[in-house]
Structures are given as C-alpha cells and as structure tokens.
Design an enzyme around this catalytic site. Structure first.
Site, mmCIF file in Angstrom:
data_model
loop_
_atom_site.group_PDB
_atom_site.id
_atom_site.type_symbol
_atom_site.label_atom_id
_atom_site.label_comp_id
_atom_site.label_asym_id
_atom_site.label_seq_id
_atom_site.Cartn_x
_atom_site.Cartn_y
_atom_site.Cartn_z
ATOM 1 N N LEU A 119 80.026 35.937 67.170
ATOM 2 C CA LEU A 119 80.232 37.358 66.866
ATOM 3 C C LEU A 119 80.374 37.614 65.370
ATOM 4 C CD1 LEU A 119 82.632 38.080 69.846
ATOM 5 C CD2 LEU A 119 80.266 38.865 69.603
ATOM 6 N N ASP A 148 83.694 46.166 70.057
ATOM 7 C CA ASP A 148 84.858 46.617 69.272
ATOM 8 C C ASP A 148 85.754 45.437 68.905
ATOM 9 O OD1 ASP A 148 85.520 46.342 71.964
ATOM 10 O OD2 ASP A 148 86.788 48.124 72.050
ATOM 11 N N HIS A 253 86.442 40.008 81.767
ATOM 12 C CA HIS A 253 85.495 39.581 80.720
ATOM 13 C C HIS A 253 84.875 38.237 81.090
ATOM 14 C CE1 HIS A 253 83.817 39.220 76.625
ATOM 15 N NE2 HIS A 253 84.009 37.929 76.829
ATOM 16 N N GLU A 360 79.587 35.693 50.695
ATOM 17 C CA GLU A 360 78.565 34.687 50.981
ATOM 18 C C GLU A 360 78.125 34.676 52.433
ATOM 19 O OE1 GLU A 360 81.377 34.156 49.293
ATOM 20 O OE2 GLU A 360 80.651 33.778 47.258
ATOM 21 N N PHE A 385 80.521 27.274 47.883
ATOM 22 C CA PHE A 385 80.780 28.554 48.552
ATOM 23 C C PHE A 385 79.894 28.776 49.777
ATOM 24 C CE2 PHE A 385 81.959 29.609 43.982
ATOM 25 C CZ PHE A 385 83.264 29.163 44.157
HETATM 26 C C1 TPP Z 1 82.941 34.218 66.377
HETATM 27 C C2 TPP Z 1 83.276 34.271 67.840
HETATM 28 N N1 TPP Z 1 84.569 34.157 68.234
HETATM 29 C C3 TPP Z 1 84.872 34.168 69.543
HETATM 30 C C4 TPP Z 1 83.883 34.298 70.493
HETATM 31 C C5 TPP Z 1 84.244 34.263 71.985
HETATM 32 N N2 TPP Z 1 84.053 35.624 72.573
HETATM 33 C C6 TPP Z 1 82.947 35.981 73.204
HETATM 34 S S1 TPP Z 1 82.957 37.574 73.713
HETATM 35 C C7 TPP Z 1 84.518 37.798 73.087
HETATM 36 C C8 TPP Z 1 85.177 39.137 73.203
HETATM 37 C C9 TPP Z 1 84.334 40.179 72.585
HETATM 38 O O1 TPP Z 1 84.915 41.426 72.686
HETATM 39 P P1 TPP Z 1 84.119 42.692 72.241
HETATM 40 O O2 TPP Z 1 83.498 42.478 70.929
HETATM 41 O O3 TPP Z 1 85.028 43.846 72.371
HETATM 42 O O4 TPP Z 1 82.920 42.741 73.298
HETATM 43 P P2 TPP Z 1 82.884 43.366 74.754
HETATM 44 O O5 TPP Z 1 82.609 42.232 75.667
HETATM 45 O O6 TPP Z 1 84.201 44.001 75.027
HETATM 46 O O7 TPP Z 1 81.799 44.345 74.718
HETATM 47 C C10 TPP Z 1 84.991 36.634 72.506
HETATM 48 C C11 TPP Z 1 86.330 36.466 71.900
HETATM 49 C C12 TPP Z 1 82.552 34.406 70.033
HETATM 50 N N3 TPP Z 1 81.534 34.507 70.888
HETATM 51 N N4 TPP Z 1 82.277 34.420 68.718
HETATM 52 MG MG MG Z 2 85.208 45.286 73.723
#
Ligand code: TPP
Ligand code: MG
Length: 612
Positions: A119, A148, A253, A360, A385
């Site tokens: 993410l 979000d 989730h 970066e 970096f």
């Molecule tokens: C950098 C990173 N950290 C943790 C995760 C594990 N992860 C996957 S989905 C998620 C929750 C995402 O929440 P949100 O952005 O609100 O998405 P939603 O499913 O609610 O649409 C997490 C913590 C990941 N994929 N990437």
């Molecule tokens: Mg969400």
C-alpha cells in the site's frame, strides 16, 4: 460528457460486487468487502467516465487507472471482464496457479501498468504517468484509487505534495473512505473533513462525496481538469456495501464468503444487478503517438587518458550525452542533482527532468510511472538514500519496470561526511531485487558505457557511482557489455586473483605494482558487472592462481562483491578471501578510511602475502 444512465451504472456496480464475491468465494481467499465499498466508484469510472479502448488496454492515449489498494484486485478484474476484454468466467480462476488474475494486480495482465498491493505506492506512480502525459502532449487522465487506511503511508503524502507542486490537473485520486482498515477502524474513521483538509493543504482540489451515489460521483468526475490543481475525491463509503450482513462490519477484511453466505449476499444484489454489455465506452482522442524510439546509436565518449573524473560526474555526462539521441530518456533527482551530476541532463533537457525534492520513495514511484509510459527513467540520489525506497524498488521488480537507478557517494571513500551519507548496503540491496542488473564502474569511460547499457537493457538497472575522482584507464572505444569483466593484470605464475570494482580497483592496481616489485604476481580483475557477474572470466582466472581469489570492496561485507563472487564460484572450488568494510564506518579522509577498514592497497598486499 457521456450521456449517463445512472440506473444502469448502479446495476453495473452490483454486477461488479457479485463477480467479486463469486471470484473470492471460488478462490477461498481474497478481499470481497474491500471491493464492494469501491463498486460504485469503479462502475462510474469504467462505464460512465473514463475514455479507453477496452480491446487494447495498452493504447497510448487511454485513460490510466491504478488500483493503489491492490487487494481489491477482483473488482478491477471484474471491470475489465465486463468491459469485454475477457470472459467473466475467467474470474473464477482468481488466485489459481497459472492464472494471471493474481491475488494482487501485476503487469502480467495487459491492463495493469504496475504491481500494487504494497500500500501507498499507486499515487506516486500516478504522478509519473501524469507527468509523462504532459511530456508526450497526450490528454489521457490518470486515476488512482486508494484506501482510507492506505493513506496513512507517508509515501502517499510525498506524492500528493509533488502533484500539488506541479499542478497535475490530469491526475485524479479517489479515496475509498470506508472507515475500516484490516484489523480495526482507520485512525480517522468517517471523519472525512480530516482528509479534505490534508489534501487541500497539499494543493489539491477536494470533492467530498457520498461514494455510493453514482450521480454525485459522475458529477465530480466531470470536473476533472477544470482548474490547475490535481483533483481528489474523498468518497465516503461502507465496507461490504450492498449486502446487509457485511456492510460497515468490522472483522470482514480479507475474508471470502463461504458458499451459503455468498448465495445470501447475491440474493440481495442480484435483483438490481445489470451487466455492462452494450455500454458504449468513449474512445480516447486520436493524438500523435509519443516518440519512444530506441536510438540507432549514441554520440561518442571523449576522455583523455590521465583525465581524473569521478564516476558520478561521468554519469551526468553520460545522461546528457545519450539524451541527445535517446528521446526515451528522462531523469529525476531528490535535490542532490549537483552531487549526482544529473543536473547536467537537466540543463540540457529541462522538460525531461523532474525535481522530486527530498522524497526518495516518491521519486522511485514517479520513475516507475514514466517507465510504464515507455520512457527510460534515470532516478539518482546518494546510494544510501535509495534504502528508504527499497519497497518501491522491490515492487518495481515485480512490475518488471524499466527503471534505472544511479546511487552516488558509495562507501567510506566519501570521507568526511560520515556514515549516514555512505552507501554501504546498496550492492546487497540491489542484488536481491528480482531480475535486477547491478553495475559498478571504476573510471569515467566505463561509467559512460554502462549508462548506455542501462538504457538499452530492459528492467531494473542500478549504477553505483563514487565520489572521489579516479583516473581514466580505458580507451573511449572500449566496450562494457553487461555480465563482463576486464582483466587488467595477468601473468603466468600469479599468486592470487584480486577482484575489485570502483575505487578499490585502483587500490588493487597499486597493490599489484607493490607486489610485483617484490616478485609476487597477482591477476587483477575489474568486476564492473556485479550482477550478472562474469563468473566464467573470474573462474578461469582463479584456476590459474590456485583457485585463490581476493575480493576488495568499499561496501559492508554482507551481500556485496565478495559474496557475489563467493556465491558464484564456491562450487567450483574457489577460495574467496573478502576484504570489505566489516564494522561501523566513520568520518575521516578517504585514504585514512580505506586503510582503517582494510580495503586499501596495503591491506591487499598483506593478505596476498599471507596466503598459502
Ligand atoms: C504497506 C502495506 N502494509 C500493510 C499491508 C496489509 N494490508 C492489506 S489491506 C490492509 C488494510 C487496508 O485498509 P484500507 O486502505 O482502508 O483498504 P480497504 O480494504 O478498507 O478498502 C492492510 C493493513 C499492505 N498490503 N501493505
Ligand atoms: Mg478502508
């Protein structure tokens, strides 16, 4: 604007929900509820707003869509299936071995430009694509869908900042503000105003809407490009939207529905679901294709033997030189362009240079965005970096991005600035990236030639450049193929093979002279290609020196040149003695530090003498 049938789009949104549920239930894993919150936005974008040729996802003026919240992959796949690219039945192969509909999107699929799922990376890539559209005078827009929870990532705000600075009004971010993350509610839940204020402060035009109201979504999307700001749509949504027992519920989730639950959910959605078949997707404007031609050649290199030039400066010279004939080359830097010498390119081709400021992670994502649009981006900063952008580099490996990185100021030889400024882990880091090429020139000619090779070699290529000036030792017409090495000294009866690269090559040459004066011969190899390594050249040389190899490098001992050589040659019975930086580096003069850490000529002389 398209003549919009709102009811049809609402029906398509439910169709996308059903397809996402069916696919994840068939897979037995996945994130259906993350798809469902985004379904109305996805239906509006794909069937009521974006312009693209659904049969040709690579078409150069198609609007681009990046699913930054990559775990919602099933709804992306469902949208393209509904757009007619492939049969919807295929969706039931989601996540299965051999099927390109993977758990998170990768460019194995023709409609995916970059891998997502780690993410926080999609918006930076979107910035690169939006900049590429400007450079190529194309009018496609770039849409990025974020979660979000995801926007807690700092890299999102690096991207948001640069988009605001460069007034990228062809970039649209949509935040699927469904209140929930993975294990709990997000920090701000449904407090939409927090997000609105933040994006506003970063120079964006902000629209806060009901993310399940198709009419509202379409209306705000139609405001794209109306002013000189990037547009963010904060879409208030509910996770699992559309199904009574899933909507807005924590704890769902990343959980597929079992067969009974899926049947119950679909019974709620089906009555109002409508396939997208027959929806006329507007065609992109026909504009001249961008020129991304591979050049027939490059202007010549011209150094004089005896010139003293740092490889970092040769990198800058090379970029400016190859940029003349290679129109694909673009460059970016993180406010170090006068140190990495990328400013030489900027001065010559200002429109092809992006100052990314001190961010970066985002710089690497911007480069990946350019690469996805057919450019050959060279991103440069101090080698150390790049470590903070390692996840972006790792994911670029998964994207098989045509990304070029140049890290300067490597090793203790930078001297007085001290250890926080020294790239001492970069070889290890870059070698571990899937499909990477890792290059380490010692003089200006080899640096220039390796920059050419980088531009002509697909995939992630890393160039390690040094701060000190080094003498030019190669002729201007010398070739430096990737995977090669140069044998600079070799005589019958040599006692050991010394493998070096960069500044330590000159220490090895000095050591060879000293040893020669004492009647001891050593073979000296310039291993300018660290990955792939010229293992045959080194092995053959080693066999002539009783299989004794000494490696010497200005890098920590873990994962660098010594490990590369040992890893390739241990099975051939070669004994590798590693000279490398083995403890915490510190400030001092370069020569003092090379001596202190035992990687200078004296250390090489000493070890060679001590060997059997
Ligand atoms: C950098 C990173 N950290 C943790 C995760 C594990 N992860 C996957 S989905 C998620 C929750 C995402 O929440 P949100 O952005 O609100 O998405 P939603 O499913 O609610 O649409 C997490 C913590 C990941 N994929 N990437
Ligand atoms: Mg969400």
């Amino acid at each position: 604007m398209i003549d919009t049938d709102i009811d049809l789009l609402k029906g398509i949104a439910n169709q996308l929900r059903i397809l996402s549920i069916n696919a994840t239930t068939a897979a037995g894993s996945g994130h259906p509820t993350s798809c469902m919150s985004a379904a109305d936005v996805m239906a509006a974008l794909f069937f009521g707003h974006m312009r693209y040729d659904a049969k040709n996802p690579h078409y150069y003026n198609n609007d681009r869509f990046i699913l930054s919240k990559g775990h919602a992959a099933p709804i992306l796949y469902a949208a393209w299936a509904e757009a007619g690219l492939f049969p919807t039945d295929e969706l039931l192969k989601l996540r299965k071995f051999g099927c390109d509909l993977e758990g998170h999107p990768t460019p194995r699929l023709p409609f995916v430009d970059v891998a997502t799922g780690s993410l926080g990376q999609g918006l930076g890539v979107g910035v690169g694509m939006a900049l590429a559209a400007r450079l190529d005078k194309l009018d496609y827009n770039t849409y990025v869908l974020l979660g979000d929870g995801e926007i807690a990532e700092g890299s999102v705000w690096e991207a948001a900042s640069l988009a605001g600075v460069y007034k990228l009004n062809n970039l649209i971010a949509i935040v699927d503000a469904n209140r929930l993350g993975q294990s709990q509610a997000t920090a701000f839940g449904h407090d939409i105003g927090v997000y609105a204020k933040r994006f506003d402060a970063f120079g964006w035009r902000v629209e806060s809407i009901d993310g399940h109201d198709i009419e509202e979504i379409i209306e705000v999307l139609s405001g794209t490009g109306l002013d000189d700001k990037p547009l963010v749509i904060i879409a208030k949504t509910y996770k699992g939207a559309g199904v009574s027992f899933l909507q807005d519920r924590d704890g769902w989730h990343g959980k597929p529905l079992n067969k009974e639950e899926a049947a119950k959910a679909i019974a709620e959605l089906q009555p109002s679901a409508r396939p997208a078949a027959g929806v006329a997707i507007p065609a992109p404007n026909k504009l001249p294709a961008p020129n991304n031609a591979v050049p027939a050649g490059y202007p010549p290199v011209s150094y004089k033997p005896g010139d003293s030039v740092a490889t970092r400066e040769a990198f800058g010279n090379a970029l400016a030189r190859i940029g003349e004939t290679d129109v694909r080359v673009v460059a970016m830097d993180g406010d170090t362009k006068n140190s990495t010498y990328s400013e030489k390119f900027m001065k010559k081709f200002p429109e092809r240079f992006t100052e990314c400021f001190i961010a970066e992670q985002n710089m690497v994502s911007v480069a990946v965005g350019f690469a996805a649009r057919g450019k050959v981006p060279f991103a440069s900063t101090f080698a150390c970096f790049f470590t903070r952008a390692y996840d972006q580099i790792r994911v670029a490996g998964i994207s098989q991005a045509n990304l070029k990185l140049a890290g300067s100021h490597v090793g203790v030889s930078i001297g007085e600035d001290g250890p926080t400024q020294m790239g001492l882990e970069d070889l290890a880091m870059m070698r571990a990236v899937v499909g990477s090429t890792v290059l380490y020139p010692s003089d200006a000619v080899s640096a220039e030639k390796l920059v050419e090779q980088m531009a002509l070699t697909k995939g992630i290529c890393y160039l390690r450049t040094s701060r000190p000036k080094t003498p030019v030792i190669y002729k201007n017409d010398e070739a430096f193929p990737i995977g090669g090495a140069k044998i600079l000294r070799q005589n019958a009866g040599d006692k050991a093979t010394v493998v070096a690269a960069g500044v330590t090559l000159f220490e090895a040459l000095k050591a060879a002279d000293t040893l020669k004066s004492e009647g001891i011969g050593v073979t000296v190899i310039d291993a300018y290609s660290i990955k792939p390594l010229a293992k045959d050249v080194i092995r053959t040389a080693a066999q002539k020196t009783n299989n004794i190899v000494v490696t010497v490098e200005d890098h920590y001992t873990e994962g660098g040149l010594g490990d590369a050589v040992a890893g390739e040659l241990s099975s051939a019975g070669v004994k590798v003695h590693k000279l490398a930086v083995t403890s915490l580096a510190r400030s001092g003069k370069a020569e003092e530090l090379l001596a202190y850490f035992g990687i200078d000529a004296a250390a090489i002389v000493k070890i060679v003498k001590s060997l059997g």
